[in-house]
Write a protein that holds these residues in place. Structure first.
Motif, mmCIF file in Angstrom:
data_model
loop_
_atom_site.group_PDB
_atom_site.id
_atom_site.type_symbol
_atom_site.label_atom_id
_atom_site.label_comp_id
_atom_site.label_asym_id
_atom_site.label_seq_id
_atom_site.Cartn_x
_atom_site.Cartn_y
_atom_site.Cartn_z
ATOM 1 N N PRO A 103 36.420 10.354 -1.440
ATOM 2 C CA PRO A 103 37.557 9.689 -2.082
ATOM 3 C C PRO A 103 37.205 8.355 -2.749
ATOM 4 O O PRO A 103 37.704 8.053 -3.826
ATOM 5 C CB PRO A 103 38.559 9.479 -0.946
ATOM 6 N N VAL A 104 36.338 7.559 -2.137
ATOM 7 C CA VAL A 104 35.987 6.266 -2.721
ATOM 8 C C VAL A 104 35.269 6.462 -4.056
ATOM 9 O O VAL A 104 35.584 5.796 -5.042
ATOM 10 C CB VAL A 104 35.123 5.428 -1.752
ATOM 11 N N ALA A 105 34.314 7.373 -4.089
ATOM 12 C CA ALA A 105 33.590 7.649 -5.335
ATOM 13 C C ALA A 105 34.559 8.138 -6.412
ATOM 14 O O ALA A 105 34.458 7.742 -7.583
ATOM 15 C CB ALA A 105 32.481 8.664 -5.090
ATOM 16 N N GLU A 106 35.504 8.961 -6.027
ATOM 17 C CA GLU A 106 36.481 9.479 -6.983
ATOM 18 C C GLU A 106 37.398 8.359 -7.495
ATOM 19 O O GLU A 106 37.732 8.311 -8.680
ATOM 20 C CB GLU A 106 37.307 10.599 -6.353
ATOM 21 N N GLN A 107 37.792 7.448 -6.627
ATOM 22 C CA GLN A 107 38.623 6.317 -7.042
ATOM 23 C C GLN A 107 37.882 5.434 -8.051
ATOM 24 O O GLN A 107 38.460 5.002 -9.044
ATOM 25 C CB GLN A 107 39.037 5.481 -5.829
ATOM 26 N N VAL A 108 36.613 5.182 -7.795
ATOM 27 C CA VAL A 108 35.818 4.375 -8.732
ATOM 28 C C VAL A 108 35.685 5.110 -10.060
ATOM 29 O O VAL A 108 35.804 4.515 -11.127
ATOM 30 C CB VAL A 108 34.438 4.034 -8.133
ATOM 31 N N ARG A 109 35.450 6.411 -10.007
ATOM 32 C CA ARG A 109 35.324 7.233 -11.220
ATOM 33 C C ARG A 109 36.593 7.132 -12.081
ATOM 34 O O ARG A 109 36.514 6.979 -13.292
ATOM 35 C CB ARG A 109 35.081 8.694 -10.805
ATOM 36 N N GLN A 110 37.745 7.199 -11.432
ATOM 37 C CA GLN A 110 39.013 7.152 -12.157
ATOM 38 C C GLN A 110 39.340 5.747 -12.658
ATOM 39 O O GLN A 110 39.808 5.582 -13.782
ATOM 40 C CB GLN A 110 40.149 7.647 -11.263
ATOM 41 N N ARG A 111 39.078 4.746 -11.857
ATOM 42 C CA ARG A 111 39.443 3.367 -12.200
ATOM 43 C C ARG A 111 38.505 2.741 -13.228
ATOM 44 O O ARG A 111 38.911 1.912 -14.025
ATOM 45 C CB ARG A 111 39.443 2.541 -10.915
ATOM 46 N N PHE A 112 37.222 3.153 -13.203
ATOM 47 C CA PHE A 112 36.216 2.568 -14.087
ATOM 48 C C PHE A 112 35.462 3.683 -14.820
ATOM 49 O O PHE A 112 34.333 4.011 -14.469
ATOM 50 C CB PHE A 112 35.228 1.715 -13.286
ATOM 51 N N PRO A 113 36.066 4.277 -15.838
ATOM 52 C CA PRO A 113 35.431 5.408 -16.528
ATOM 53 C C PRO A 113 34.107 5.054 -17.213
ATOM 54 O O PRO A 113 33.293 5.932 -17.471
ATOM 55 C CB PRO A 113 36.482 5.855 -17.545
ATOM 56 N N GLN A 114 33.864 3.773 -17.478
ATOM 57 C CA GLN A 114 32.626 3.360 -18.120
ATOM 58 C C GLN A 114 31.447 3.275 -17.145
ATOM 59 O O GLN A 114 30.305 3.111 -17.558
ATOM 60 C CB GLN A 114 32.816 1.997 -18.816
ATOM 61 N N VAL A 115 31.723 3.401 -15.852
ATOM 62 C CA VAL A 115 30.697 3.281 -14.813
ATOM 63 C C VAL A 115 30.161 4.672 -14.456
ATOM 64 O O VAL A 115 30.926 5.603 -14.229
ATOM 65 C CB VAL A 115 31.280 2.586 -13.552
ATOM 66 N N THR A 116 28.839 4.787 -14.395
ATOM 67 C CA THR A 116 28.209 6.028 -13.957
ATOM 68 C C THR A 116 28.297 6.082 -12.437
ATOM 69 O O THR A 116 27.849 5.153 -11.755
ATOM 70 C CB THR A 116 26.736 6.074 -14.405
ATOM 71 N N VAL A 117 28.862 7.159 -11.905
ATOM 72 C CA VAL A 117 29.075 7.296 -10.465
ATOM 73 C C VAL A 117 28.225 8.446 -9.932
ATOM 74 O O VAL A 117 28.203 9.530 -10.509
ATOM 75 C CB VAL A 117 30.565 7.554 -10.144
ATOM 76 N N LEU A 118 27.537 8.177 -8.838
ATOM 77 C CA LEU A 118 26.734 9.204 -8.171
ATOM 78 C C LEU A 118 26.965 9.075 -6.678
ATOM 79 O O LEU A 118 26.918 7.974 -6.135
ATOM 80 C CB LEU A 118 25.246 9.016 -8.483
ATOM 81 N N ASP A 119 27.256 10.191 -6.026
ATOM 82 C CA ASP A 119 27.373 10.143 -4.569
ATOM 83 C C ASP A 119 26.355 11.087 -3.964
ATOM 84 O O ASP A 119 26.063 12.154 -4.491
ATOM 85 C CB ASP A 119 28.798 10.447 -4.091
ATOM 86 N N LEU A 120 25.768 10.636 -2.854
ATOM 87 C CA LEU A 120 24.796 11.437 -2.126
ATOM 88 C C LEU A 120 24.858 11.074 -0.653
ATOM 89 O O LEU A 120 25.580 10.156 -0.257
ATOM 90 C CB LEU A 120 23.384 11.246 -2.694
ATOM 91 N N ASP A 121 24.109 11.808 0.141
ATOM 92 C CA ASP A 121 24.071 11.533 1.575
ATOM 93 C C ASP A 121 22.624 11.561 2.051
ATOM 94 O O ASP A 121 21.711 11.813 1.268
ATOM 95 C CB ASP A 121 24.956 12.510 2.360
#
Length: 128
Positions: free
Chosen positions: A18-36
């Motif tokens: 959810p946090v990665a998705e919130q950042v993706r939606q709020r800041f479309p200019q930011v490249t988002v990558l999630d991993l574990d």
């Protein structure tokens, strides 16, 4: 380029972050990558490259205690320790070893916050 890297080190396996998705939606200019911690080498290599190529990056680490395995993410951590980089490391959850590691490196911007505060911290950092 601005980047947001979400690193889940918890024992649970969640494919939706959810946090990665919130950042993706709020800041479309930011490249988002999630991993574990169980992400393969290729994904970790991509994360390293993303950190190296971004002029500003936020790395959010979600952890759940001492049992968290850090060996698999050491290349990423070593990249975060580089000086003269515009990066913010955010820790959610408890991970005393990570807190000690970052406390020993005062040149790294590091904050411990609850998960609900992450997007606000990202906003403050990216808008400076």
């Amino acid at each position: 380029m601005q980047a947001f890297l979400y690193l889940d080190l918890t024992q649970s396996t969640a494919f939706h972050q959810p946090v990665a998705e919130q950042v993706r939606q709020r800041f479309p200019q930011v490249t988002v990558l999630d991993l574990d911690a169980r992400s393969d080498e290729l994904l970790q290599h991509y994360a390293l490259r993303l950190l190296r190529e971004s002029h500003r990056a936020v790395v959010c680490i979600k952890a759940d205690g001492e049992a968290t395995e850090l060996a698999s993410i050491m290349p990423l951590l070593e990249e975060l320790f580089e000086e003269e980089k515009r990066r913010l490391v955010i820790l959610t959850g408890l991970q005393p070893r990570l807190q000690r590691i970052f406390a020993a490196r005062p040149h790294v911007a590091f904050k411990v916050v609850i998960e609900e505060e992450v997007v606000g911290e990202v906003k403050r950092f990216l808008e400076v």
